[in-house]
Scaffold this active site. Structure first.
Site, mmCIF file in Angstrom:
data_model
loop_
_atom_site.group_PDB
_atom_site.id
_atom_site.type_symbol
_atom_site.label_atom_id
_atom_site.label_comp_id
_atom_site.label_asym_id
_atom_site.label_seq_id
_atom_site.Cartn_x
_atom_site.Cartn_y
_atom_site.Cartn_z
ATOM 1 N N GLU C 219 -14.139 -19.823 38.125
ATOM 2 C CA GLU C 219 -13.658 -19.896 36.430
ATOM 3 C C GLU C 219 -13.042 -18.600 36.290
ATOM 4 O O GLU C 219 -13.209 -17.489 36.690
ATOM 5 C CB GLU C 219 -14.743 -20.493 35.668
ATOM 6 C CG GLU C 219 -15.200 -21.748 35.597
ATOM 7 C CD GLU C 219 -16.208 -22.173 34.844
ATOM 8 O OE1 GLU C 219 -16.754 -21.015 34.405
ATOM 9 O OE2 GLU C 219 -16.394 -23.508 34.882
ATOM 10 N N HIS C 258 -18.787 -21.438 28.195
ATOM 11 C CA HIS C 258 -19.521 -20.746 29.025
ATOM 12 C C HIS C 258 -19.224 -19.062 28.397
ATOM 13 O O HIS C 258 -17.986 -18.717 28.346
ATOM 14 C CB HIS C 258 -18.764 -20.661 30.539
ATOM 15 C CG HIS C 258 -19.404 -21.663 31.266
ATOM 16 N ND1 HIS C 258 -19.227 -21.909 32.648
ATOM 17 C CD2 HIS C 258 -19.831 -22.928 30.940
ATOM 18 C CE1 HIS C 258 -19.703 -23.009 32.813
ATOM 19 N NE2 HIS C 258 -20.059 -23.607 31.928
#
Lengths: 529, 305, 305, 529
Positions: C219, C258
């Protein structure tokens, strides 16, 4: 290792979040009454005293009414417990106790670590519990870097006989106890009993704490005026000495009285002659005390000036020692072979003895570095005071010196000359003054300018004097002198007194001492008229 | 040989530019100690008595590393700042510290002890006058000046360990005067927690081939003397020990000027210490002035064996 | 073989009596994980799903030590209490922790990391769904129930490491559906500081003889993927890596859920990660649905060699 | 990683003893004037905004008089800087600057340790300094167990070009800076410039700080209402969502708006259809966003419900998403293979969609555990609402699902039925009510007693319902239900609605949402009359 009263220990606990009973320290029966009435319900009035088993001694009183609390307080206040009069009572709500436990943080000097001790039984002495129910007790050294963590505390209580339903509350309480000790830098905090109340709270019902004398300077919240443990309430003279100690960081100074009530003839009830004692260094002082003990002397006081103290500190110590009435002699002795230059101490003695007008014989054992000069100073400048002052060095033992004092005491009476200070006795006409670390120095330039030799300049140890336009002045700034560059070695004053025009006066005040001396004098038994 | 320090030890003085630091650096260097660095934060770059001054211990270590670094650091630092200076020295890699100052807070001392343990370092003091390896090196302020230290202490085979600074010099002087020479004399420090208490010093004397007899000055309070007795019982220390325990005149519970001299319950009493040491085979001297005589007899008996 | 956990690993559940602890203990034991102990302070003495519950980790360690102790502890603990529970497990001697909870304060994580380092322990998470070694053991909550986990994940030669919990299962399922079996699948955790980031997991796969290909889900944010590329360049990792980097649609500076997916300056961008991995020889998949195809090609090419 | 304004960062510094300029944050020109007048002398008025180079941008104004400060404040307040209007100005005494330095504490995620950075040059960007004067900068990881000690700080500054006369003050400042970061659990605190004033003080002239969202709960002193970093001022709807998130610890809920101004036709300026987005799981959400992006959709919002959220949370999230006017579709999609049991989410969607009266087509991708049941629930209970809602599972990719939504959007318009909740529509005659963790459940026993089958009892996931005297009641205490034993799974309400007497109403209020909806409605463009 100053001891704290219960209420002070509880304040430490409370600051760390540890629950304590509701209540307040009181100094009068009326205050106790009003606190009891504010609290409501049954209270306990507790004498604040350094003793154990207060309940059995009648020093705790349970009271159902404010009036009863007032009465209890007035019974307790003023009682003498192990030499100390009760000056404070703690008035607290009575706890509804479900069970009693024990918890403490102490310092294990050998392990060089703090240690936490927990017992699932409490109320009685922990030594007894350790004997009768060792399974109830557990202890653990604490890693000072990380402190006591809750999981360690749980593991600590788990290995005792505590019911597991209490584990989490026990851990929370112990974590706070350690935090209390750490934050206050206590030497020890003991909670006995630690109480679980009927409604499930963990409360410190009593608390014994001692703190680290060396760290109280950074704990104003403890409100400790004098960080020292004595076996009697601090005397006025001790307080005077403590203030001297506190305001001068150079070397050690330590003074306490051992006999506050010396009969006029200077002999105590054992028939021993009571003398002023002036040691140097812990070990040397104790050795010297052993020495005087062999010659039928008792000590009016213990005193220690060591760690390279300036002459001014020895001077003040001597004056405080001599403020004790009726002593039969003066004995100064250190380890015998001191590292510090002994002539500083010698000059302190000279100034003090002359100013006070020494009345009794003195033996001064100044063994160590430059002792020859030190002894010579005593001999030279105290020869004319009417009582004998003998100086000795490292090759003369403390026992021998004590024997000399014994002989001198027995050889009396003497004809003391009385006060004859080495300072300029006159009001200065043309004063030149500067501050020193703990006092001030004044040269009367009217006298000084006449002097050819200027022995003061040569004698000045730190070399801070010079001649300017015929007068002696500082060769440094006033600020530097005041900050300690003038070491208060007293050499210039003595030099000027003996070899020049007596133009110098060094003033080293001792807060409270003049008032104290006056009070003693006023309260001395008057002749019956 | 000797313990703690010898003529080859490389010594640093922390607080070298202060009043005591300066005076005692003079004592040390004049006596023969190899003072290779001084540290005073903010005063680096100058020289004091020909000793280069650095701003941090790390800098001092770095600057001296090609010549052998620093073995020992002696601290002349105000008590409230001792912790920081000691941790700095330990973390910079110094293996022996001499912490002269008095009145170091006890929780600070525990932090120093913890750091020392994890870095395998040791410290003498706090509240120590230091140590002298006779005719080789002085650490701290023992002896006062180089001239008097040279005058007072003579070389030989006896090691001295003492809980009183003044008494360390006294015993060393009286032994020297009686013709009994010394290896190293050591003041362990007057506080209740100290880095190298009697048992640690005695172990080092045991390992020192030159030391034949150990003279120990004990006091009431702490369990150091009992610890020495234990080492003797366990035969970890086999050299003869001549011991004097001070404090005959001390009342129980009364505090004299050493924090250590507190009698707590039955522990740390004079009688208990004497019993333990005597039981372990030490020579107990009752009269301080007899120390040289007893030591000399012990030395003589060693020779006759 | 496998990484992190296998059928012989002895597992403890901290917080076993809580809602999640209970549910996931059922998942783990039913899947085959050897859960040998549970810990909930104050609730020791009972059994939960036949697992004995203890009050402290030390007690659990002690009680199990004759049978092999505890290898792994899985934490289902409210975030504010995670630090204490993790430190307890580490200090009790557990060498691998799985920290499931979300929202653990970052300074607490740093303390855990510090303790782990000094005790040579490792931790997966925080904010991890855990890991599954297929047909052997589940750690955490991956798979939801034993039945679905058995159904979703099939054994084979591919290791999966992912920064997203849901994606870990997805990739594993899609690979399994395509006939590509798995060794261990692992969610490294979604926070910015995690105990075992991609590079650490990839190294373990490298050392695992059964894993032949590694599938990695990256990510934006953090430098984990760049760290993997570095290992490949240094030849510390030589097994083929199939990588997909999510976050095409993410705006720079906008924070998604996140903590890790923050783009700070030029670091941690999707492009940078792809460039680094591609440069190091990884197979970059642009379309998520192509992961099985590419992986299968890589496996085939391995076999043809 | 919530960003703080300069004045908030300085408060953190000040609590740790770090010197900051005298001053105060002001929200009105009048307040700025009065603060300037209290401070006296020249002041600087600083816009509190998340940007760098404020001086060049005219966001700092030096003012010689209180009147000038007032004027400066009124110029600055209300200016929009990087999307945010300036609401606060900091008014501070102007510093007499001798030199400018830089200091920061940041967290190094890779090393898993805090790091301190110091530069003996400051004022400009530290990256520039690092390039042009690398010798000015030093950095060090900090051992979190012991923190930054003064000697480490001294060593840190020693290896820069800082003049050694500043070493001790620099060390003291850095120790305080670290302490500030540690005490507030900051992610970063940056002081640039750190100023040495002409009178030798070390003062933080500016401060950029970010804090750890996960630890703000234990830092009320930070005064952070919403611990989240957004690129726009928080909207009313986001605030409503945040309050939902905060008051329910079960699973994750995260919502923010990406387009607050959707035209009535639902197409943004790029011609993309704007849809409501509802993800599940960080990675899965992002994957799904990538998926919708391929089909010419834009997102009105980002939303994530994951970590095993209860049905009630999914319900609230859906209602909040649907509160955005003019969206053209609803897209829900997670990772595809969720561990959580998907039927909970399905029930949340059902309740929300029926209550709101869904107006637009929806595609719900519920892949994972028990997805078959989940899809079946959607199919069964949303078949009659007049707009298509399609459910998909793990074998259908996000891209495929997005394509389905594209088709559904294009197939419209539809005839939405409007609100048709699954709750008991009537005022209960004989209400039996208990609280749940975030709402309440009411059974109308008047209706319930008639029901033979009691499907609610069978459907109850946590098994907390039972039949007593013909009525359904709790088989646990009210307290237990309220503490979370009732998981708010919504199964009973749906069961009762579809298979029994429609006797149950589960009320799950969303603070502020009704008022918000009313306001939107009122402010919607009125037809021109």
């Amino acid at each position: 290792m100053a001891r704290l009263f219960e209420y002070q220990g509880k304040e430490i606990l409370s600051r760390a979040g540890f629950a304590i009973p509701e209540g307040k320290a009181c100094t009068t029966p009326e205050e106790a009454e009003s606190v009891a009435s504010e609290l409501g319900g049954e209270v306990v009035v507790k004498a604040q005293a350094w003793t154990t088993g207060r309940k059995a001694k009648g020093l705790l009183k349970f009271c159902k009414t404010p009036e009863a609390a007032k009465e209890a307080a007035s019974e307790l206040l003023g009682q003498v417990v192990t030499n100390f009069p009760v000056e404070i009572v703690l008035v607290e709500s009575k706890l509804e106790i479900d069970r009693e436990l024990f918890a403490a943080v102490i310092i294990d000097a050998t392990a060089q670590q703090p240690m936490i001790v927990f017992s699932s039984l409490g109320g009685t002495g922990v030594e007894d519990i350790a004997k009768s129910h060792p399974e109830a007790i557990s202890r653990k050294h604490i890693d000072i870097k990380v402190g006591l963590r809750d999981f360690e505390a749980r593991e600590l209580v788990r290995v005792t006989t505590l019911d597991r339903k209490f584990y989490n509350k026990a851990a929370a309480a112990l974590v706070k106890l350690y935090k209390a000790a750490r934050l206050s830098e206590a030497r020890s905090i003991e909670i006995n009993p630690l109480v679980i109340t009927k409604d499930g709270k963990w409360v410190a019902a009593d608390c014994h704490a001692t703190v680290d004398d060396y760290s109280v300077f950074r704990h104003p919240e403890l409100g400790i005026e004098i960080a020292r443990e004595l076996d009697h309430p601090i005397t006025m003279l001790e307080r005077i000495a403590y203030n001297v100690e506190k305001s001068d960081y150079r070397g050690t100074f330590y003074f306490f009285q051992m006999d506050q009530d010396i009969p006029e003839n200077g002999k105590n009830t054992n028939g021993e002659d009571v003398i002023g004692f002036h040691g140097a260094g812990g070990g040397g002082s104790m050795m010297s005390m052993d020495g005087v003990g062999k010659h039928n002397f008792a000590l009016a006081n213990f005193c220690d000036t060591s760690g390279n103290p300036p002459a001014s500190k020895v001077y003040r110590a001597a004056k405080i020692i001599l403020a004790q009435p009726n002593i039969r002699g003066y004995f100064a002795s250190g380890s015998g072979v001191a590292s510090q230059e002994q002539f500083h101490s010698a000059r302190g003695f000279v100034k003090a003895f002359r100013e006070v007008g020494l009345q009794v014989p003195a033996v001064i054992r100044l063994g160590g570095n430059r002792e020859e000069i030190a002894i010579e100073i005593l001999r030279t400048y105290l020869a004319d005071i009417g009582v004998p002052v003998e100086g000795y060095g490292k090759d003369d033992s403390a026992v021998f010196c004590a024997d000399r004092l014994r002989k001198l005491v027995e050889e009396g009476p003497y004809n003391p000359k009385g006060p004859d200070p080495i300072s300029n006795p006159d009001e200065p006409e043309d004063p030149y003054t500067f501050k020193t670390l703990t006092g001030s120095l004044t040269i009367d330039h009217a006298k000084c300018s006449d002097c050819e030799s200027k022995p003061c300049v040569d004698s000045c140890h730190p070399n801070i004097l010079e001649v300017k336009d015929g007068n002696v002045v500082l060769n440094i700034s006033d600020e530097e002198a005041a900050k300690g560059r003038c070491t208060e070695c007293l050499a210039c004053e003595i030099a000027c007194w003996t070899a020049a025009n007596q133009a110098i006066k060094i003033d080293l005040p001792i807060d409270g001492l003049p008032e104290y001396l006056k009070e003693i004098k006023d309260s001395a038994p008057q002749e019956v008229s | 040989m000797s313990i703690l320090v010898n003529e080859n030890s490389r010594v640093c003085v922390q607080g070298i530019t202060g009043r005591e630091g300066l005076t005692r650096t003079r004592l040390m260097t004049e006596y023969g100690t190899s003072v290779v660095a001084g540290v005073t934060p903010g005063k680096g770059g100058q020289e004091v008595l020909d000793v280069p001054v650095y701003d941090t211990m790390f800098e001092a270590m770095d600057a001296t590393k090609n010549d052998g670094g620093i073995d020992i650091s002696v601290l002349f630092i105000p008590a409230p700042l001792v912790k920081s200076a000691a941790l700095e020295a330990i973390e910079a890699g110094v293996k022996l510290l001499v912490i002269v100052p008095d009145r170091v807070p006890i929780w600070d001392v525990m932090e120093i002890a913890d750091a020392a343990k994890s870095h395998e370092a040791a410290f003498l003091g706090p509240n120590t006058l230091g140590a002298v390896t006779v005719d080789q090196a002085v650490l701290g302020m023992m002896g006062g000046t180089a001239a008097s230290a040279k005058d007072f202490f003579k070389p030989g085979k006896v090691g001295v360990t003492s809980r009183s600074g003044g008494i360390t010099s006294s015993i060393a002087y009286y032994l020297s005067r009686a013709g009994i020479g010394l290896t190293t004399i050591c003041h362990v420090g007057g506080d209740s927690i100290i880095g190298l208490p009697h048992p640690e010093i005695v172990k080092r004397f045991e390992d020192d081939p030159e030391t034949e007899v150990i003279v120990l000055f004990g006091e009431i309070g702490t369990s150091q003397e009992e610890g020495v007795a234990e080492l003797m019982v366990k035969k970890e220390v086999t050299k003869p020990i001549v011991a004097y325990i001070g404090g005959k005149g001390a009342k129980e519970g009364t505090r004299f000027s050493h924090a250590g001299t507190i009698i707590e319950g039955g522990k740390g009493t004079r009688d208990g210490k004497i019993r333990a040491l005597k039981g372990a085979g030490a020579y107990i001297v009752e009269d301080f002035d007899d120390i040289p005589k007893v030591t000399s007899e012990v030395l003589a008996s060693l020779e006759s064996n």
